[in-house]
Design a protein around this motif. Structure first.
Motif, PDB file in Angstrom:
ATOM      1  N   LEU A 184       2.584   2.796  -7.831  1.00  0.00           N
ATOM      2  CA  LEU A 184       2.711   1.998  -7.007  1.00  0.00           C
ATOM      3  C   LEU A 184       2.349   0.634  -6.967  1.00  0.00           C
ATOM      4  CD1 LEU A 184       1.940   5.219  -4.298  1.00  0.00           C
ATOM      5  CD2 LEU A 184       4.275   4.228  -4.213  1.00  0.00           C
ATOM      6  N   GLY A 185       1.547   0.499  -7.308  1.00  0.00           N
ATOM      7  CA  GLY A 185       0.781  -1.020  -7.428  1.00  0.00           C
ATOM      8  C   GLY A 185       2.167  -1.809  -8.747  1.00  0.00           C
ATOM      9  N   HIS A 186       2.617  -1.667  -9.811  1.00  0.00           N
ATOM     10  CA  HIS A 186       3.205  -2.114 -10.683  1.00  0.00           C
ATOM     11  C   HIS A 186       4.969  -1.898 -10.652  1.00  0.00           C
ATOM     12  CE1 HIS A 186      -0.306  -3.749 -11.885  1.00  0.00           C
ATOM     13  NE2 HIS A 186      -1.002  -3.090 -12.025  1.00  0.00           N
ATOM     14  N   PRO A 187       6.006  -2.480 -10.139  1.00  0.00           N
ATOM     15  CA  PRO A 187       5.561  -3.372  -8.951  1.00  0.00           C
ATOM     16  C   PRO A 187       5.282  -3.642  -7.541  1.00  0.00           C
ATOM     17  CG  PRO A 187       7.621  -2.942  -9.268  1.00  0.00           C
ATOM     18  CD  PRO A 187       7.106  -1.982 -10.362  1.00  0.00           C
ATOM     19  N   TRP A 188       5.238  -4.361  -7.266  1.00  0.00           N
ATOM     20  CA  TRP A 188       4.678  -4.043  -5.963  1.00  0.00           C
ATOM     21  C   TRP A 188       5.255  -4.496  -5.602  1.00  0.00           C
ATOM     22  CZ3 TRP A 188      -0.942  -3.381  -4.437  1.00  0.00           C
ATOM     23  CH2 TRP A 188      -0.413  -4.047  -3.289  1.00  0.00           C
ATOM     24  N   ASP A 189       6.196  -2.953  -5.322  1.00  0.00           N
ATOM     25  CA  ASP A 189       7.396  -2.658  -3.858  1.00  0.00           C
ATOM     26  C   ASP A 189       6.736  -2.276  -2.456  1.00  0.00           C
ATOM     27  OD1 ASP A 189       8.584  -4.809  -5.964  1.00  0.00           O
ATOM     28  OD2 ASP A 189       9.521  -2.339  -7.063  1.00  0.00           O
ATOM     29  N   PHE A 190       5.459  -1.316  -3.149  1.00  0.00           N
ATOM     30  CA  PHE A 190       5.627  -0.501  -1.781  1.00  0.00           C
ATOM     31  C   PHE A 190       3.561  -0.670  -1.482  1.00  0.00           C
ATOM     32  CE2 PHE A 190       8.700   1.602  -3.878  1.00  0.00           C
ATOM     33  CZ  PHE A 190       9.497   1.996  -2.331  1.00  0.00           C
ATOM     34  N   PRO A 191       3.579  -2.571  -1.026  1.00  0.00           N
ATOM     35  CA  PRO A 191       1.914  -2.574  -0.958  1.00  0.00           C
ATOM     36  C   PRO A 191       1.212  -1.608   0.050  1.00  0.00           C
ATOM     37  CG  PRO A 191       3.522  -4.539   0.045  1.00  0.00           C
ATOM     38  CD  PRO A 191       4.311  -3.198  -0.778  1.00  0.00           C
ATOM     39  N   GLN A 192       1.769  -1.456   1.299  1.00  0.00           N
ATOM     40  CA  GLN A 192       1.396   0.175   2.418  1.00  0.00           C
ATOM     41  C   GLN A 192       0.902   1.201   1.667  1.00  0.00           C
ATOM     42  OE1 GLN A 192       3.984   0.066   5.480  1.00  0.00           O
ATOM     43  NE2 GLN A 192       2.817  -1.712   6.692  1.00  0.00           N
ATOM     44  N   ALA A 193       2.007   1.728   0.872  1.00  0.00           N
ATOM     45  CA  ALA A 193       2.114   3.002   0.021  1.00  0.00           C
ATOM     46  C   ALA A 193       1.030   2.594  -0.787  1.00  0.00           C
ATOM     47  CB  ALA A 193       3.361   3.159  -0.065  1.00  0.00           C
ATOM     48  N   TYR A 194       1.092   1.427  -1.772  1.00  0.00           N
ATOM     49  CA  TYR A 194       0.063   1.654  -2.210  1.00  0.00           C
ATOM     50  C   TYR A 194      -1.463   1.738  -1.821  1.00  0.00           C
ATOM     51  CZ  TYR A 194      -3.216  -0.740  -5.604  1.00  0.00           C
ATOM     52  OH  TYR A 194      -4.775  -1.119  -7.017  1.00  0.00           O
ATOM     53  N   GLU A 195      -1.935   0.418  -1.148  1.00  0.00           N
ATOM     54  CA  GLU A 195      -3.397   0.599  -0.259  1.00  0.00           C
ATOM     55  C   GLU A 195      -3.747   2.315  -0.124  1.00  0.00           C
ATOM     56  OE1 GLU A 195      -5.360  -1.225  -0.173  1.00  0.00           O
ATOM     57  OE2 GLU A 195      -4.209  -2.946  -1.070  1.00  0.00           O
ATOM     58  N   HIS A 196      -2.425   2.915   0.774  1.00  0.00           N
ATOM     59  CA  HIS A 196      -3.017   4.449   1.528  1.00  0.00           C
ATOM     60  C   HIS A 196      -3.453   5.037   0.733  1.00  0.00           C
ATOM     61  CE1 HIS A 196      -2.279   8.301   4.046  1.00  0.00           C
ATOM     62  NE2 HIS A 196      -1.948   8.127   3.411  1.00  0.00           N
ATOM     63  N   PHE A 197      -2.977   4.990  -0.254  1.00  0.00           N
ATOM     64  CA  PHE A 197      -3.252   6.089  -1.610  1.00  0.00           C
ATOM     65  C   PHE A 197      -4.272   5.599  -2.783  1.00  0.00           C
ATOM     66  CE2 PHE A 197       0.976   8.020  -0.703  1.00  0.00           C
ATOM     67  CZ  PHE A 197       1.150   9.316  -0.205  1.00  0.00           C
ATOM     68  N   ARG A 198      -4.773   4.153  -2.313  1.00  0.00           N
ATOM     69  CA  ARG A 198      -5.858   4.136  -3.039  1.00  0.00           C
ATOM     70  C   ARG A 198      -6.741   4.154  -2.709  1.00  0.00           C
ATOM     71  NH1 ARG A 198      -9.011  -0.768  -3.447  1.00  0.00           N
ATOM     72  NH2 ARG A 198      -7.745  -1.320  -1.831  1.00  0.00           N
ATOM     73  N   LEU A 199      -6.982   5.301  -1.094  1.00  0.00           N
ATOM     74  CA  LEU A 199      -7.903   4.714  -0.606  1.00  0.00           C
ATOM     75  C   LEU A 199      -8.038   6.296  -0.555  1.00  0.00           C
ATOM     76  CD1 LEU A 199      -8.676   3.992   3.481  1.00  0.00           C
ATOM     77  CD2 LEU A 199      -8.780   6.077   2.393  1.00  0.00           C
ATOM     78  N   THR A 200      -7.079   6.756  -1.001  1.00  0.00           N
ATOM     79  CA  THR A 200      -7.449   8.245  -0.818  1.00  0.00           C
ATOM     80  C   THR A 200      -7.602   8.950  -2.247  1.00  0.00           C
ATOM     81  OG1 THR A 200      -5.186   8.442   0.119  1.00  0.00           O
ATOM     82  CG2 THR A 200      -5.505  11.373  -0.912  1.00  0.00           C
ATOM     83  N   LEU A 201      -7.229   7.506  -2.696  1.00  0.00           N
ATOM     84  CA  LEU A 201      -7.780   8.085  -5.022  1.00  0.00           C
ATOM     85  C   LEU A 201      -9.251   7.690  -5.064  1.00  0.00           C
ATOM     86  CD1 LEU A 201      -7.646   8.621  -7.578  1.00  0.00           C
ATOM     87  CD2 LEU A 201      -7.069   5.939  -8.197  1.00  0.00           C
ATOM     88  N   LYS A 202      -9.638   6.547  -4.030  1.00  0.00           N
ATOM     89  CA  LYS A 202     -11.209   6.543  -3.770  1.00  0.00           C
ATOM     90  C   LYS A 202     -12.074   7.971  -2.810  1.00  0.00           C
ATOM     91  CE  LYS A 202     -14.977   3.278  -1.991  1.00  0.00           C
ATOM     92  NZ  LYS A 202     -15.065   1.946  -1.718  1.00  0.00           N
ATOM     93  N   MET A 203     -11.627   8.236  -2.274  1.00  0.00           N
ATOM     94  CA  MET A 203     -11.738   9.161  -0.882  1.00  0.00           C
ATOM     95  C   MET A 203     -11.832  10.630  -1.771  1.00  0.00           C
ATOM     96  SD  MET A 203     -11.021  10.235   2.449  1.00  0.00           S
ATOM     97  CE  MET A 203      -8.949  10.731   2.241  1.00  0.00           C
ATOM     98  N   THR A 204     -11.359  10.409  -2.608  1.00  0.00           N
ATOM     99  CA  THR A 204     -11.203  12.126  -3.457  1.00  0.00           C
ATOM    100  C   THR A 204     -12.183  11.930  -5.149  1.00  0.00           C
ATOM    101  OG1 THR A 204      -8.512  12.341  -3.015  1.00  0.00           O
ATOM    102  CG2 THR A 204      -9.637  13.851  -4.563  1.00  0.00           C
TER     103      THR A 204
END
Length: 218
Positions: A184-204
């Protein structure tokens, strides 16, 4: 400047209180095991850091205690790596390095700190709608989001405890989530999805490091 220099400034009563407060923020910039915002949020539970000297010093003591434990862990890791290299094992265990360098709070207040940070992240996650994602990944991401949200909710509801079944779910889902976040981070086509799942990843990862890997290599 170094963490120790900033710590000395926090304790220096000859400095204006505002400078001591900023020195604590700089110290957090040097050592922030939960990320800067997460670490500062936890230290802020000590009291009004901007006005209360006792709270400021207590927050510094919390941070120093965690850093001391982390430095000890890293020293032990270096010693183990030296012994392993002598036995021709050149590559460290990925799970161990992920744990040592990952999201967690080393030290006696670890569970309390992680519980608070997971709660903070969960409040953001719970309010966020499911984002727009690549069509080919939507089913897999929706499933991961559902499973891991259930694990986070259970972790918080049970006061940082998680049953073996949910720990297994996290162990299976984490590698998949890491791969999706990277895509999701490469390329930067879905920034909201990237931020959502980056947060989910940190939480997990916080939950995983607190419930599954704690004490494994100590």
């Amino acid at each position: 400047m170094s963490f120790r220099v900033y710590a000395r400034r926090v304790r220096d009563r000859g400095l204006p209180f505002g400078r001591r407060y900023r020195a604590l923020r700089n110290a957090v910039g040097c050592y922030c095991p939960l990320g800067f915002n997460g670490t500062w949020a936890y230290l802020s539970t000590a009291g009004d850091l901007g006005n209360d000297e006792a709270a400021l010093l207590h927050a510094l003591e919390r941070l120093e205690a965690s850093r001391t434990v982390w430095l000890g862990e890293m020293e032990s890791f270096a010693d183990r790596r030296g012994a392993e290299k002598a036995r021709h094992r050149r590559t460290p265990r990925r799970a161990e390095t992920r744990y040592l360098l990952g999201w967690r709070w080393p030290g006696p207040e670890g569970r309390q700190a992680v519980l608070g940070e997971v709660g903070r992240l969960w409040a953001v996650h719970h309010r966020s709608p499911f984002p727009d994602v690549p069509a080919g990944d939507k089913g897999a991401l929706a499933e991961l989001d559902t499973w891991l949200a259930g694990c986070a909710s259970a972790y918080l509801a049970n006061g940082a405890d998680l049953d073996a079944g949910r720990r297994d779910v996290i162990a299976v889902c984490l590698p998949q989530l890491r791969r999706h976040v990277a895509r999701l981070g490469h390329p930067w086509d879905f920034p909201q999805a990237y931020e959502h799942f980056r947060l989910t990843l940190k939480m997990t990862e916080l939950i995983h490091n607190d419930t599954a890997a704690r004490g494994t290599w100590g």
